[in-house]
Design an enzyme around this catalytic site. Structure first.
Site, PDB file in Angstrom:
ATOM      1  N   THR A  56     -46.986  10.253   4.399  1.00 60.57           N
ATOM      2  CA  THR A  56     -46.752  11.562   5.018  1.00 60.57           C
ATOM      3  C   THR A  56     -46.814  12.627   3.935  1.00 60.57           C
ATOM      4  OG1 THR A  56     -45.069  13.010   6.003  1.00 60.57           O
ATOM      5  CG2 THR A  56     -44.243  11.055   4.914  1.00 60.57           C
ATOM      6  N   ARG A  97     -49.602   9.526  17.572  1.00 57.82           N
ATOM      7  CA  ARG A  97     -48.155   9.456  17.799  1.00 57.82           C
ATOM      8  C   ARG A  97     -48.015   8.877  19.209  1.00 57.82           C
ATOM      9  NH1 ARG A  97     -46.508  12.988  13.536  1.00 57.82           N
ATOM     10  NH2 ARG A  97     -47.720  14.875  13.360  1.00 57.82           N
ATOM     11  N   SER A  98     -47.583   7.614  19.300  1.00 59.41           N
ATOM     12  CA  SER A  98     -47.628   6.906  20.583  1.00 59.41           C
ATOM     13  C   SER A  98     -46.387   7.142  21.436  1.00 59.41           C
ATOM     14  CB  SER A  98     -47.780   5.400  20.328  1.00 59.41           C
ATOM     15  OG  SER A  98     -47.698   4.696  21.548  1.00 59.41           O
ATOM     16  N   ASP A 137     -41.300   8.777   9.366  1.00 57.86           N
ATOM     17  CA  ASP A 137     -40.048   8.341  10.002  1.00 57.86           C
ATOM     18  C   ASP A 137     -40.246   7.811  11.422  1.00 57.86           C
ATOM     19  OD1 ASP A 137     -40.648  10.868  10.848  1.00 57.86           O
ATOM     20  OD2 ASP A 137     -38.664  11.725  10.482  1.00 57.86           O
ATOM     21  N   GLU A 146     -42.235  34.425  -5.701  1.00 63.02           N
ATOM     22  CA  GLU A 146     -41.060  35.261  -5.970  1.00 63.02           C
ATOM     23  C   GLU A 146     -39.856  34.769  -5.178  1.00 63.02           C
ATOM     24  OE1 GLU A 146     -44.166  36.438  -6.022  1.00 63.02           O
ATOM     25  OE2 GLU A 146     -44.013  37.036  -8.131  1.00 63.02           O
ATOM     26  N   HIS A 155     -53.151  22.990   8.914  1.00 62.46           N
ATOM     27  CA  HIS A 155     -53.606  21.609   8.705  1.00 62.46           C
ATOM     28  C   HIS A 155     -54.530  21.402   7.511  1.00 62.46           C
ATOM     29  CE1 HIS A 155     -51.750  21.173  12.625  1.00 62.46           C
ATOM     30  NE2 HIS A 155     -51.747  19.868  12.419  1.00 62.46           N
ATOM     31  N   THR A 184     -42.837   6.291  12.603  1.00 64.59           N
ATOM     32  CA  THR A 184     -43.476   4.978  12.458  1.00 64.59           C
ATOM     33  C   THR A 184     -42.431   3.902  12.155  1.00 64.59           C
ATOM     34  OG1 THR A 184     -45.342   6.149  11.496  1.00 64.59           O
ATOM     35  CG2 THR A 184     -45.300   3.757  11.172  1.00 64.59           C
ATOM     36  N   ASP A 240     -45.027  15.194   3.966  1.00 64.24           N
ATOM     37  CA  ASP A 240     -43.740  15.911   3.936  1.00 64.24           C
ATOM     38  C   ASP A 240     -42.796  15.460   2.822  1.00 64.24           C
ATOM     39  OD1 ASP A 240     -44.684  17.181   6.195  1.00 64.24           O
ATOM     40  OD2 ASP A 240     -43.580  15.891   7.594  1.00 64.24           O
ATOM     41  N   ASP A 258     -40.452  13.377   3.011  1.00 62.82           N
ATOM     42  CA  ASP A 258     -39.101  13.486   3.576  1.00 62.82           C
ATOM     43  C   ASP A 258     -38.449  12.131   3.840  1.00 62.82           C
ATOM     44  OD1 ASP A 258     -40.860  12.757   5.565  1.00 62.82           O
ATOM     45  OD2 ASP A 258     -40.077  14.128   7.065  1.00 62.82           O
ATOM     46  N   GLY A 267     -48.652  11.601  11.622  1.00 58.18           N
ATOM     47  CA  GLY A 267     -49.610  12.536  11.008  1.00 58.18           C
ATOM     48  C   GLY A 267     -50.338  11.861   9.856  1.00 58.18           C
ATOM     49  N   VAL A 295     -55.847  -4.463   2.353  1.00 56.51           N
ATOM     50  CA  VAL A 295     -56.937  -5.383   2.722  1.00 56.51           C
ATOM     51  C   VAL A 295     -57.337  -6.249   1.521  1.00 56.51           C
ATOM     52  CG1 VAL A 295     -59.380  -5.507   3.411  1.00 56.51           C
ATOM     53  CG2 VAL A 295     -57.812  -3.923   4.578  1.00 56.51           C
ATOM     54  N   ARG A 296     -57.561  -5.596   0.400  1.00 54.71           N
ATOM     55  CA  ARG A 296     -58.042  -6.347  -0.777  1.00 54.71           C
ATOM     56  C   ARG A 296     -56.978  -7.329  -1.281  1.00 54.71           C
ATOM     57  NH1 ARG A 296     -62.664  -2.907  -3.377  1.00 54.71           N
ATOM     58  NH2 ARG A 296     -63.991  -3.026  -1.529  1.00 54.71           N
ATOM     59  N   ALA A 343     -55.962  -1.100  -0.381  1.00 55.83           N
ATOM     60  CA  ALA A 343     -55.130  -1.980  -1.226  1.00 55.83           C
ATOM     61  C   ALA A 343     -54.563  -3.136  -0.403  1.00 55.83           C
ATOM     62  CB  ALA A 343     -54.010  -1.165  -1.867  1.00 55.83           C
ATOM     63  N   ARG A 394     -42.327  20.042   8.363  1.00 55.95           N
ATOM     64  CA  ARG A 394     -41.420  19.783   9.495  1.00 55.95           C
ATOM     65  C   ARG A 394     -40.004  20.246   9.140  1.00 55.95           C
ATOM     66  NH1 ARG A 394     -42.792  16.542  13.870  1.00 55.95           N
ATOM     67  NH2 ARG A 394     -44.404  15.529  12.689  1.00 55.95           N
ATOM     68  N   LYS A 436     -43.374  44.181 -10.226  1.00 54.78           N
ATOM     69  CA  LYS A 436     -44.541  43.353  -9.942  1.00 54.78           C
ATOM     70  C   LYS A 436     -45.354  43.986  -8.833  1.00 54.78           C
ATOM     71  CE  LYS A 436     -43.143  38.679 -11.070  1.00 54.78           C
ATOM     72  NZ  LYS A 436     -42.960  37.346 -10.530  1.00 54.78           N
TER      73      LYS A 436
HETATM   74  O1  F6P Z   1     -45.484  15.213   9.361  1.00 57.06           O
HETATM   75  C1  F6P Z   1     -46.636  15.818   8.893  1.00 57.06           C
HETATM   76  C2  F6P Z   1     -46.847  17.152   9.554  1.00 57.06           C
HETATM   77  O2  F6P Z   1     -48.036  17.721   9.041  1.00 57.06           O
HETATM   78  C3  F6P Z   1     -45.690  18.136   9.428  1.00 57.06           C
HETATM   79  O3  F6P Z   1     -45.650  18.771   8.184  1.00 57.06           O
HETATM   80  C4  F6P Z   1     -45.969  19.055  10.583  1.00 57.06           C
HETATM   81  O4  F6P Z   1     -44.784  19.663  11.052  1.00 57.06           O
HETATM   82  C5  F6P Z   1     -46.537  18.124  11.635  1.00 57.06           C
HETATM   83  O5  F6P Z   1     -47.018  16.978  10.949  1.00 57.06           O
HETATM   84  C6  F6P Z   1     -47.642  18.710  12.461  1.00 57.06           C
HETATM   85  O6  F6P Z   1     -48.006  17.772  13.413  1.00 57.06           O
HETATM   86  P1  F6P Z   1     -49.296  17.891  14.335  1.00 57.06           P
HETATM   87  O7  F6P Z   1     -50.490  17.580  13.481  1.00 57.06           O
HETATM   88  O8  F6P Z   1     -49.080  16.880  15.388  1.00 57.06           O
HETATM   89  O9  F6P Z   1     -49.362  19.309  14.816  1.00 57.06           O
END
Ligand code: F6P
Length: 325
Positions: A129, A75-76, A106, A191, A255, A108, A131, A133, A14, A27-28, A25, A175, A216
């Protein structure tokens, strides 16, 4: 002694804001050290198909502020196969690319690790990423921009929620990780924040809502898409069943969290990591992800970077408890 002459750089998985700053960065820095740098389009798919472009200073001019990735990403599936990786290696050889900088998450790095084992080509990874994560960096490239995008969106949702006395359940990306939800939830005064790293107790959530009902007029629940209790729709169904009188709405941010101009923090992070990537390849490193820990450059073997979900900061969890409802 440096034996590397031509570094291939690519983005994979993603996209995330700041990937362009990282490409710039790399490349340079490569050119600064008199190396050739080759851009590989569409991640591992482009490597397999020989989609290479020579990079010059001007190839990366005026991109530090742009979201997405000029090298595109994918994503290959083919790279998961031995044949796919063999084709990719032959293409790199034909192009005289003798080292790689992989910018991604991850998936990659999992692919890169296998590739190094099979073909012994040096690969260094940069964490790209939204995320956050990965283990071995306090922040991934794109995370800061993504949480600021969420904060901006939720602030707007709060305005309308407040006007209508509504409860909004806002689902954010990540994710399997709740780190986008956690920080953006604290930043918007949510909240409740529901994340996969901690078991979601629906009864406790309902009790909190009941308790805060009179205090509230607007309420925001941020739920991470990977939460164990489900996403925004599932939570809304439970809440509406228990409190039909609460005017409840759902918003799934989707997105928009991946786009937009990178924040200054992401641009600086990407620039630091890009320089370190090239310098570490020259120094003979491979198979490691470069991150920043306590504001210092930090190396983590790929296998460790991808092994675990990054720990959730206990102090942040405590803050949520004290400051929400
Ligand atoms: O890993 C980044 C991410 O945006 C996640 O937060 C999400 O679950 C996933 O990619 C969505 O992937 P795609 O763009 O393939 O729907």
């Amino acid at each position: 002694m440096n034996t590397i002459k031509n570094i291939g750089v690519f983005t994979s998985g993603g996209d995330s804001p700041g990937m362009n700053a990282a490409i710039r960065a790399v490349v340079r820095t490569g050119l600064y050290y008199n190396l050739q740098v080759t851009g590989i389009m569409r991640g591992y798919d482009g490597m397999i198909n020989g989609e290479f472009i020579p990079m010059e200073r001007k190839s990366v001019a005026n991109i530090i502020q742009r979201g997405g990735t000029i090298l595109k990403t994918a994503r290959s599936e083919e790279f998961r196969t031995k044949e796919g990786r063999e084709k990719a290696y032959q293409q790199l050889k034909k192009q005289n690319i003798d080292a790689l900088v992989a910018i991604g998450g991850d998936g990659t790095f999992t692919g890169a690790n296998i590739f190094i084992d099979e073909f012994h080509i040096p690969v260094i990874g940069l964490p790209g990423t939204i995320d956050n994560d990965l283990v071995g960096t306090d922040y991934t490239i794109g995370y800061d921009t993504a949480i600021n995008t969420v904060v901006e969106a939720v602030d707007k949702i709060r305005d309308t929620a407040e006007s209508h006395d509504r409860l909004f359940i806002v689902e954010v990306m990540g994710r399997d990780s709740g780190l986008i939800a956690l920080r953006s939830g604290i930043g918007t005064g949510a909240e409740s924040i529901l994340i996969p790293e901690t078991k979601t107790d629906i009864n406790a959530l309902l009790a909190r809502l009941e308790k805060g009902r009179k205090d509230k007029s607007s309420k925001i629940i941020i739920v991470a898409e990977g939460d164990d209790a489900g996403g925004a729709f599932e939570i809304a169904t439970i809440v509406k069943g228990k409190f039909p009188a609460i005017d409840t709405r759902i918003s799934i941010l989707g997105h928009i969290q991946r786009g937009g101009a990178p924040s200054c923090m992401d641009r600086v992070l990407a620039s630091r990591l890009g320089v370190a990537a090239v310098e570490s390849l020259i120094a003979g490193k491979k198979g490691e992800m470069i991150g920043v820990v306590n504001n210092n450059i930090h190396f983590t073997p790929f296998a460790n970077a991808i092994k675990h979900i990054a720990d959730v900061n206990a102090e942040l969890l405590k803050i949520v408890d004290i400051l929400s409802l």
